[in-house]
Write an enzyme that holds these catalytic residues in place. Sequence first.
Site, mmCIF file in Angstrom:
data_model
loop_
_atom_site.group_PDB
_atom_site.id
_atom_site.type_symbol
_atom_site.label_atom_id
_atom_site.label_comp_id
_atom_site.label_asym_id
_atom_site.label_seq_id
_atom_site.Cartn_x
_atom_site.Cartn_y
_atom_site.Cartn_z
ATOM 1 N N LEU A 1 82.558 68.936 -21.900
ATOM 2 C CA LEU A 1 81.363 69.589 -21.356
ATOM 3 C C LEU A 1 80.340 68.555 -20.917
ATOM 4 O O LEU A 1 80.418 67.391 -21.306
ATOM 5 C CB LEU A 1 80.787 70.513 -22.432
ATOM 6 C CG LEU A 1 81.754 71.640 -22.831
ATOM 7 C CD1 LEU A 1 81.437 72.187 -24.208
ATOM 8 C CD2 LEU A 1 81.736 72.740 -21.777
ATOM 9 N N PRO A 2 79.332 68.977 -20.129
ATOM 10 C CA PRO A 2 78.394 67.981 -19.587
ATOM 11 C C PRO A 2 77.577 67.246 -20.646
ATOM 12 O O PRO A 2 77.506 66.022 -20.611
ATOM 13 C CB PRO A 2 77.484 68.818 -18.673
ATOM 14 C CG PRO A 2 78.281 70.027 -18.321
ATOM 15 C CD PRO A 2 79.145 70.305 -19.510
ATOM 16 N N THR B 1 80.620 63.366 -23.685
ATOM 17 C CA THR B 1 79.751 62.274 -24.153
ATOM 18 C C THR B 1 78.416 62.894 -24.538
ATOM 19 O O THR B 1 77.692 63.400 -23.673
ATOM 20 C CB THR B 1 79.526 61.231 -23.045
ATOM 21 O OG1 THR B 1 80.794 60.710 -22.647
ATOM 22 C CG2 THR B 1 78.654 60.088 -23.555
ATOM 23 N N LYS C 1 80.960 54.884 -27.890
ATOM 24 C CA LYS C 1 80.831 55.162 -26.451
ATOM 25 C C LYS C 1 79.440 54.780 -25.935
ATOM 26 O O LYS C 1 79.310 54.092 -24.914
ATOM 27 C CB LYS C 1 81.113 56.659 -26.222
ATOM 28 C CG LYS C 1 80.786 57.195 -24.861
ATOM 29 C CD LYS C 1 81.827 56.862 -23.830
ATOM 30 C CE LYS C 1 81.397 57.328 -22.449
ATOM 31 N NZ LYS C 1 82.251 56.824 -21.401
ATOM 32 N N LYS D 1 72.288 59.093 -17.815
ATOM 33 C CA LYS D 1 72.467 60.011 -18.948
ATOM 34 C C LYS D 1 72.865 59.238 -20.209
ATOM 35 O O LYS D 1 72.304 59.435 -21.287
ATOM 36 C CB LYS D 1 73.563 61.038 -18.602
ATOM 37 C CG LYS D 1 73.928 61.932 -19.771
ATOM 38 C CD LYS D 1 75.282 62.604 -19.576
ATOM 39 C CE LYS D 1 75.859 62.977 -20.920
ATOM 40 N NZ LYS D 1 77.238 63.415 -20.884
HETATM 41 P P1 NAD Z 1 81.605 68.075 -14.956
HETATM 42 O O1 NAD Z 1 80.208 68.542 -14.771
HETATM 43 O O2 NAD Z 1 82.458 67.819 -13.770
HETATM 44 O O3 NAD Z 1 82.409 69.128 -15.885
HETATM 45 C C1 NAD Z 1 81.835 69.870 -16.930
HETATM 46 C C2 NAD Z 1 82.440 71.268 -16.891
HETATM 47 O O4 NAD Z 1 81.892 72.022 -17.974
HETATM 48 C C3 NAD Z 1 82.110 72.012 -15.602
HETATM 49 O O5 NAD Z 1 83.307 72.544 -15.052
HETATM 50 C C4 NAD Z 1 81.178 73.122 -16.070
HETATM 51 O O6 NAD Z 1 81.264 74.308 -15.303
HETATM 52 C C5 NAD Z 1 81.658 73.332 -17.486
HETATM 53 N N1 NAD Z 1 80.702 74.018 -18.339
HETATM 54 C C6 NAD Z 1 79.352 73.826 -18.426
HETATM 55 N N2 NAD Z 1 78.816 74.652 -19.345
HETATM 56 C C7 NAD Z 1 79.837 75.389 -19.849
HETATM 57 C C8 NAD Z 1 79.916 76.417 -20.832
HETATM 58 N N3 NAD Z 1 78.838 76.845 -21.473
HETATM 59 N N4 NAD Z 1 81.128 76.934 -21.093
HETATM 60 C C9 NAD Z 1 82.238 76.493 -20.440
HETATM 61 N N5 NAD Z 1 82.231 75.530 -19.509
HETATM 62 C C10 NAD Z 1 81.040 74.980 -19.213
HETATM 63 O O7 NAD Z 1 81.515 66.778 -15.880
HETATM 64 P P2 NAD Z 1 82.654 65.653 -16.088
HETATM 65 O O8 NAD Z 1 82.466 64.574 -15.087
HETATM 66 O O9 NAD Z 1 83.971 66.338 -16.230
HETATM 67 O O10 NAD Z 1 82.182 65.031 -17.483
HETATM 68 C C11 NAD Z 1 82.395 65.711 -18.705
HETATM 69 C C12 NAD Z 1 81.924 64.817 -19.833
HETATM 70 O O11 NAD Z 1 82.660 63.590 -19.813
HETATM 71 C C13 NAD Z 1 80.443 64.434 -19.752
HETATM 72 O O12 NAD Z 1 79.905 64.417 -21.042
HETATM 73 C C14 NAD Z 1 80.488 63.027 -19.144
HETATM 74 O O13 NAD Z 1 79.361 62.234 -19.528
HETATM 75 C C15 NAD Z 1 81.768 62.492 -19.748
HETATM 76 N N6 NAD Z 1 82.413 61.425 -18.964
HETATM 77 C C16 NAD Z 1 82.514 61.531 -17.615
HETATM 78 C C17 NAD Z 1 83.134 60.506 -16.889
HETATM 79 C C18 NAD Z 1 83.255 60.600 -15.383
HETATM 80 O O14 NAD Z 1 83.591 59.582 -14.768
HETATM 81 N N7 NAD Z 1 83.033 61.768 -14.770
HETATM 82 C C19 NAD Z 1 83.667 59.392 -17.556
HETATM 83 C C20 NAD Z 1 83.596 59.330 -18.950
HETATM 84 C C21 NAD Z 1 82.963 60.365 -19.648
#
Ligand code: NAD
Length: 293
Positions: A64-65, A95, A170, A245
């Site tokens: 999740l975000p 994260t 992390k 973030k």
């Molecule tokens: P993203 O925004 O693409 O995906 C998050 C998903 O969660 C979305 O599909 C959203 O609709 C869903 N969501 C939000 N609220 C919800 C709820 N209440 N119930 C169900 N689903 C819900 O984000 P991401 O890039 O996939 O990143 C996810 C996590 O991983 C974050 O914490 C980010 O910091 C971490 N991260 C991301 C990266 C990257 O390169 N994108 C790398 C390492 C870590």
Amino acid sequence: MKIAFIGLGHMGGPMARNLLKAGHSLIVFDVVQRNVDALTTVGAAAAASAKLAAVQAELVISMLPSSPHVRSVYLGEEGVLAGVAGGIPLIDSSTIDPHTARDVAAAAGDRGNPMADAPVSGGTGGAESASLTFMVGAEPALFARIRPILAHMGKNIVHCGDSGTGQVAKICNNLLLGISMIGAAEAMNLGASLGIDPKVLAGIINTSSGRCWSTDTYNPYPGVMDNVPAARGYTGGFGTDLMLKDLGLAADAARQAKQPAPMGAMAQQLYQLWSSRGAGGQDFSSIINLLKN
Ligand code: NAD
């Protein structure tokens, strides 16, 4: 194994697909229907809430975000803990701040569900190629139980200690990365403006004591390396807003621990300034353009 997967965005989508490829059956939930459809077309079943996904699961994984999303997905009325059977393990790979990770794990533990924090590094490329690094905070017995599942999505599965320590690892790593990228940008800009060929300078740094990942693997100066965001106008990669973030999480954690983190605070302000100028979606190494004279 029947796995509930909640949060199917840039990272969660490909991670869930890798679990399907490994032969697991998936029940997925996301608030964005398009993201759910992308998984059901490749064989996952959909649930109408996190609770309903968890009811049927032998394991729950979320991606999740940020912290408020994790709290509501686990602790809300339609959340995981309202539906999941006792004893079923839970893994959150978002994260988030270590404090929230420990709170939610404690609430899960009270209901008889062992919970791990397992944030990742490796980005969307790592999520797609199942080569993520997982930093896991969990009791040793839980770590042993979930490790084979994480291995379908990642290459390095590291046990960091008890609950919350995956998030600690992390955010400390990304704190240092955020700072070191600014240092690399500052040195590369200075050298170029003083008349040295940036490639020659990078070569010297990378065989000297200034070397770091930001200089030898992800150099921010255009023309120094191929296949990095600096070589393609800072598109793709790890966004400035995502770095911002993570630096915010580090700042919050430092405040709670009463631990000085002045370089992190400075880095956070510089990425904030860069984001406010419209660069939030560019790779974080584009910060070099904020520091140009
Ligand atoms: P993203 O925004 O693409 O995906 C998050 C998903 O969660 C979305 O599909 C959203 O609709 C869903 N969501 C939000 N609220 C919800 C709820 N209440 N119930 C169900 N689903 C819900 O984000 P991401 O890039 O996939 O990143 C996810 C996590 O991983 C974050 O914490 C980010 O910091 C971490 N991260 C991301 C990266 C990257 O390169 N994108 C790398 C390492 C870590």
